[in-house]
Design a protein around this motif. Sequence first.
Motif, PDB file in Angstrom:
ATOM      1  N   LYS A  46      44.995  40.517  39.337  1.00  0.00           N
ATOM      2  CA  LYS A  46      44.694  41.901  39.721  1.00  0.00           C
ATOM      3  C   LYS A  46      44.663  42.086  41.245  1.00  0.00           C
ATOM      4  O   LYS A  46      45.198  43.046  41.780  1.00  0.00           O
ATOM      5  N   ASP A  47      44.051  41.134  41.936  1.00  0.00           N
ATOM      6  CA  ASP A  47      43.890  41.249  43.391  1.00  0.00           C
ATOM      7  C   ASP A  47      45.144  40.838  44.158  1.00  0.00           C
ATOM      8  O   ASP A  47      45.301  41.184  45.320  1.00  0.00           O
ATOM      9  N   GLN A  48      46.009  40.055  43.504  1.00  0.00           N
ATOM     10  CA  GLN A  48      47.144  39.474  44.234  1.00  0.00           C
ATOM     11  C   GLN A  48      48.508  39.973  43.768  1.00  0.00           C
ATOM     12  O   GLN A  48      49.534  39.595  44.326  1.00  0.00           O
ATOM     13  N   ALA A  49      48.509  40.830  42.752  1.00  0.00           N
ATOM     14  CA  ALA A  49      49.768  41.259  42.123  1.00  0.00           C
ATOM     15  C   ALA A  49      50.804  41.736  43.136  1.00  0.00           C
ATOM     16  O   ALA A  49      51.968  41.318  43.104  1.00  0.00           O
ATOM     17  N   ALA A  50      50.378  42.602  44.068  1.00  0.00           N
ATOM     18  CA  ALA A  50      51.330  43.173  45.037  1.00  0.00           C
ATOM     19  C   ALA A  50      51.936  42.095  45.920  1.00  0.00           C
ATOM     20  O   ALA A  50      53.112  42.174  46.301  1.00  0.00           O
TER      21      ALA A  50
END
Length: 340
Positions: A46-50
């Motif tokens: 969720k925090d690293q997807a981008a």
Amino acid sequence: MSSEYPLEIFDIDEELNVRLLHDFTGERTGFVQVGPDKWFLPRKYKDQAANFYNLQVRPDDTWVVTYPRSGTTWTQEMVWLIANNLDYETARRIPQTERFPFFEFSLFVHDEIKSELLKLNAGNPEKLKLVEQISRPGYEVLNEMKSPRFIKTHLPFSLLPPNLLDVGCKVVYVARNPKDVAVSFYHLNRLIRTQGYLGDFPRYWDYFENNLHPWAPYWSHVTEGWDHRHNPSVLFLFYEEMNKNLPATINKVAKFLERGPLNDEQVSSLVNYLNIKNFRNNPAVNFDLHRQIGLLNEGEEEFIRKGKNGSWKDEFTPELSRRADQWIQRNLEHTDLRFP
């Protein structure tokens, strides 16, 4: 979602999450599902997807993309050696994980697991360095790597950089029949501490069939790969065919990587190097270092297992096999993909 990352990410149902955390002890927080296909990943995604989605792809990158346990390690070694003029000396000296980083492995190294590994290896600087390496996000590692880069991932095409197939890099996609994949992945889930699966195979198959384990859904993954098979940047391989005729596969890969043709002697030496018995005893590819830092649970099957077709028969009961065949049949109705 933001323009940086186009897909929605949902936490899974809390009751289900509790059950999964009980069975998969490597994750400590929980799981998410991503986008319309509901790709299943640890919550850290969720925090690293981008950052994964927006990695700067380079034209001379070579990617190996697979659903887990589809012959990935074997394919990586073949690809790396062909692209590096059969440099066996370097291949034996430098672990494959350094030559060919695993893009998203850090997602599975939960902070608590990392702390446990650091504690376990306290006082050994080399081992502590390795723990830091495996928990470092792959996009950071790759951004610092010199070209040409070799990249392993189990992420499906729809979670990879959207320009991946437009910049000129090479992507080798390998598919393997789901019954063999499930058995092999079940054993890996028991072996590797970052998954830490505690249940039996029938329960595991239940998760597999219902897309409730990392990198699922299986069918969306392989059909995405299959749909890109005519793209000049993609070489689509079946594990079954690789296993049946390795020399032909080597020549196909060499041609795709524009490194061929190899002569008979070169093909023969690579076939010998990749022979499953030799491969299993090769510390550069068999996760030897990871065993030394305590990442692998004792008493489980090895990281490099049998490497043969049809080993699903070791785990499936006749009833479970019938159920799996019906599931396969239902899913093949939507695609012209057929396993050899």
